[in-house]
Every structure is written in C-alpha cells, then in structure tokens.
Write a protein that holds these residues in place. Sequence first.
Motif, PDB file in Angstrom:
ATOM      1  N   MET A  61      44.535  38.339  44.371  1.00 41.47           N
ATOM      2  CA  MET A  61      43.165  38.464  44.768  1.00 41.47           C
ATOM      3  C   MET A  61      42.683  37.289  45.260  1.00 41.47           C
ATOM      4  O   MET A  61      41.923  37.168  46.109  1.00 41.47           O
ATOM      5  CB  MET A  61      42.214  39.069  43.710  1.00 41.47           C
ATOM      6  N   ALA A  62      42.989  35.973  44.580  1.00 41.47           N
ATOM      7  CA  ALA A  62      42.417  34.867  45.160  1.00 41.47           C
ATOM      8  C   ALA A  62      42.901  34.583  46.480  1.00 41.47           C
ATOM      9  O   ALA A  62      42.066  34.139  47.267  1.00 41.47           O
ATOM     10  CB  ALA A  62      42.936  33.764  43.981  1.00 41.47           C
ATOM     11  N   ALA A  63      44.192  35.069  46.674  1.00 41.24           N
ATOM     12  CA  ALA A  63      44.627  34.502  48.088  1.00 41.24           C
ATOM     13  C   ALA A  63      43.920  35.547  49.244  1.00 41.24           C
ATOM     14  O   ALA A  63      43.611  35.042  50.335  1.00 41.24           O
ATOM     15  CB  ALA A  63      46.273  34.901  48.204  1.00 41.24           C
ATOM     16  N   GLU A  64      43.644  36.551  48.880  1.00 40.41           N
ATOM     17  CA  GLU A  64      42.577  37.740  49.848  1.00 40.41           C
ATOM     18  C   GLU A  64      41.459  36.936  49.809  1.00 40.41           C
ATOM     19  O   GLU A  64      40.975  37.014  51.061  1.00 40.41           O
ATOM     20  CB  GLU A  64      42.914  39.000  49.242  1.00 40.41           C
ATOM     21  N   ALA A  65      40.853  36.745  48.835  1.00 39.20           N
ATOM     22  CA  ALA A  65      39.486  35.976  48.918  1.00 39.20           C
ATOM     23  C   ALA A  65      39.452  34.785  49.937  1.00 39.20           C
ATOM     24  O   ALA A  65      38.551  34.516  50.813  1.00 39.20           O
ATOM     25  CB  ALA A  65      38.851  35.817  47.519  1.00 39.20           C
TER      26      ALA A  65
ATOM     27  N   ILE B 119      28.420  31.980  41.770  1.00 37.57           N
ATOM     28  CA  ILE B 119      29.839  32.384  41.549  1.00 37.57           C
ATOM     29  C   ILE B 119      29.807  33.956  41.947  1.00 37.57           C
ATOM     30  O   ILE B 119      29.000  34.691  41.575  1.00 37.57           O
ATOM     31  CB  ILE B 119      30.073  32.143  40.298  1.00 37.57           C
ATOM     32  N   VAL B 120      30.961  34.201  42.534  1.00 39.38           N
ATOM     33  CA  VAL B 120      31.640  35.773  42.891  1.00 39.38           C
ATOM     34  C   VAL B 120      32.562  35.859  41.938  1.00 39.38           C
ATOM     35  O   VAL B 120      33.554  35.219  41.854  1.00 39.38           O
ATOM     36  CB  VAL B 120      31.923  35.720  44.295  1.00 39.38           C
ATOM     37  N   ALA B 121      32.441  36.734  40.853  1.00 41.10           N
ATOM     38  CA  ALA B 121      33.661  36.995  39.947  1.00 41.10           C
ATOM     39  C   ALA B 121      34.274  38.182  40.281  1.00 41.10           C
ATOM     40  O   ALA B 121      33.644  39.187  40.841  1.00 41.10           O
ATOM     41  CB  ALA B 121      32.834  37.330  38.588  1.00 41.10           C
ATOM     42  N   VAL B 122      35.641  37.907  40.346  1.00 44.56           N
ATOM     43  CA  VAL B 122      36.591  39.106  40.844  1.00 44.56           C
ATOM     44  C   VAL B 122      37.338  39.336  39.616  1.00 44.56           C
ATOM     45  O   VAL B 122      38.161  38.903  39.236  1.00 44.56           O
ATOM     46  CB  VAL B 122      37.451  38.829  41.972  1.00 44.56           C
ATOM     47  N   PRO B 123      37.068  40.660  38.778  1.00 46.10           N
ATOM     48  CA  PRO B 123      38.052  41.154  37.839  1.00 46.10           C
ATOM     49  C   PRO B 123      39.406  41.796  38.537  1.00 46.10           C
ATOM     50  O   PRO B 123      39.102  42.577  39.527  1.00 46.10           O
ATOM     51  CB  PRO B 123      37.093  42.364  37.212  1.00 46.10           C
ATOM     52  N   THR B 124      40.226  41.578  37.728  1.00 44.18           N
ATOM     53  CA  THR B 124      41.638  42.095  38.157  1.00 44.18           C
ATOM     54  C   THR B 124      42.224  43.127  37.300  1.00 44.18           C
ATOM     55  O   THR B 124      41.860  43.107  36.095  1.00 44.18           O
ATOM     56  CB  THR B 124      42.618  40.895  38.417  1.00 44.18           C
ATOM     57  N   SER B 125      43.150  43.837  37.579  1.00 45.44           N
ATOM     58  CA  SER B 125      43.683  44.936  37.147  1.00 45.44           C
ATOM     59  C   SER B 125      44.749  44.521  36.148  1.00 45.44           C
ATOM     60  O   SER B 125      45.252  45.195  35.455  1.00 45.44           O
ATOM     61  CB  SER B 125      44.119  46.200  37.876  1.00 45.44           C
ATOM     62  N   THR B 126      45.318  43.393  36.473  1.00 40.57           N
ATOM     63  CA  THR B 126      46.343  42.835  35.782  1.00 40.57           C
ATOM     64  C   THR B 126      45.800  41.728  34.739  1.00 40.57           C
ATOM     65  O   THR B 126      44.892  41.231  34.832  1.00 40.57           O
ATOM     66  CB  THR B 126      47.500  42.236  36.746  1.00 40.57           C
ATOM     67  N   GLY B 127      46.610  41.372  33.582  1.00 43.57           N
ATOM     68  CA  GLY B 127      46.548  40.424  33.048  1.00 43.57           C
ATOM     69  C   GLY B 127      46.533  40.799  31.478  1.00 43.57           C
ATOM     70  O   GLY B 127      47.063  39.986  30.635  1.00 43.57           O
ATOM     71  N   GLN B 128      45.976  41.824  31.247  1.00 45.01           N
ATOM     72  CA  GLN B 128      45.933  42.162  29.949  1.00 45.01           C
ATOM     73  C   GLN B 128      46.235  43.710  29.468  1.00 45.01           C
ATOM     74  O   GLN B 128      45.646  44.608  30.041  1.00 45.01           O
ATOM     75  CB  GLN B 128      44.522  42.028  28.981  1.00 45.01           C
ATOM     76  N   PRO B 129      47.134  44.242  28.554  1.00 43.02           N
ATOM     77  CA  PRO B 129      47.596  45.664  28.358  1.00 43.02           C
ATOM     78  C   PRO B 129      46.499  46.151  27.677  1.00 43.02           C
ATOM     79  O   PRO B 129      45.830  45.557  26.914  1.00 43.02           O
ATOM     80  CB  PRO B 129      48.813  45.664  27.519  1.00 43.02           C
ATOM     81  N   GLY B 130      46.197  47.366  28.240  1.00 45.25           N
ATOM     82  CA  GLY B 130      45.281  48.122  27.441  1.00 45.25           C
ATOM     83  C   GLY B 130      43.821  47.902  27.897  1.00 45.25           C
ATOM     84  O   GLY B 130      42.657  48.175  27.231  1.00 45.25           O
ATOM     85  N   SER B 131      43.757  47.248  29.140  1.00 48.01           N
ATOM     86  CA  SER B 131      42.486  46.774  29.665  1.00 48.01           C
ATOM     87  C   SER B 131      41.973  48.078  30.651  1.00 48.01           C
ATOM     88  O   SER B 131      40.933  47.718  31.266  1.00 48.01           O
ATOM     89  CB  SER B 131      42.407  45.405  30.223  1.00 48.01           C
TER      90      SER B 131
ATOM     91  N   ASP C  11      39.655  44.253  41.792  1.00 46.96           N
ATOM     92  CA  ASP C  11      40.873  43.720  42.598  1.00 46.96           C
ATOM     93  C   ASP C  11      40.150  43.764  44.345  1.00 46.96           C
ATOM     94  O   ASP C  11      40.894  43.902  45.163  1.00 46.96           O
ATOM     95  CB  ASP C  11      42.017  44.673  42.518  1.00 46.96           C
ATOM     96  N   ASN C  12      38.861  43.528  44.365  1.00 38.71           N
ATOM     97  CA  ASN C  12      38.414  43.214  45.632  1.00 38.71           C
ATOM     98  C   ASN C  12      38.219  41.932  46.158  1.00 38.71           C
ATOM     99  O   ASN C  12      36.941  41.383  46.332  1.00 38.71           O
ATOM    100  CB  ASN C  12      36.898  44.163  45.761  1.00 38.71           C
ATOM    101  N   GLY C  13      39.223  41.129  46.318  1.00 40.87           N
ATOM    102  CA  GLY C  13      39.016  39.912  46.965  1.00 40.87           C
ATOM    103  C   GLY C  13      38.445  39.844  48.427  1.00 40.87           C
ATOM    104  O   GLY C  13      38.042  38.853  48.534  1.00 40.87           O
ATOM    105  N   HIS C  14      38.612  41.036  48.882  1.00 45.14           N
ATOM    106  CA  HIS C  14      38.012  40.971  50.456  1.00 45.14           C
ATOM    107  C   HIS C  14      36.688  40.802  50.488  1.00 45.14           C
ATOM    108  O   HIS C  14      35.920  39.880  51.112  1.00 45.14           O
ATOM    109  CB  HIS C  14      38.383  42.305  51.011  1.00 45.14           C
TER     110      HIS C  14
END
Length: 118
Positions: free
Chosen positions: A1-5, A64-76, A100-103
Amino acid sequence: MAAEAAFVARVTGTEVVRVDDVGGRLRPLLTDRTLLDDVDCLVVVAGLDATLAATVGAMTDVPIVAVPTSTGQPGSFGGFGALLTMLNSASPGVVVSNIDNGHAAGLFAARIARRTAR
C-alpha cells in the motif's frame, strides 16, 4: 500500500520521500526533524500497529492520511480492526482511507501538497 500511495503521488507531480518500516524507530524519526521540515502531508500505512497514525498525528502538525491494511494481525477481520482503530483516533488532522486503498491516499496527499504549494 505504501508503494501504491507513493507511486500515485509521484505520478500526479508531487515529490515523494518514502520511509519504510518505521515501527520501533518512530521516536528517532520524529526527533530528527529533517524529514518532516518541508513535508506538506504524511501517508501512514499500518496494519499491525494501527495506532501509528494517531501517534504520528499527536507528534506533528502535518496532515496525515492513514491507510489501514488487511495484513499484519491474524483475527483482524481483513483490516477491519485497523480501520476501526484509525477511525477512532483522537489526534486532529488524521483522515482515514479505505482498507488497502493506497491509491486514494496517494491522490489525497498529492492534492494537499499541490494546494499547500500555492
């Protein structure tokens, strides 16, 4: 996501500086103000530590633009936990994009940078 943003912001004509894997090195990043002196907007991508955006927001006055990602923690629940954490941030100046919306994050940050440059 960071690369996409970063890619989207760069394509729209703004200068981009990426700092990866900040977790654990947050204090040195913010105490060394050389990266934050001429910044118009920050994009914070986080999954496991979704409070990172609020922490950065409390330590700087940059939007700040915060982008939550779907990876990183099981059960999230596919990033839903990170999204709720970021939406409930008490720090001013933090906007939250979709999971997951880096765009959208890159485009919003580029728009802020263009408006600030005027």
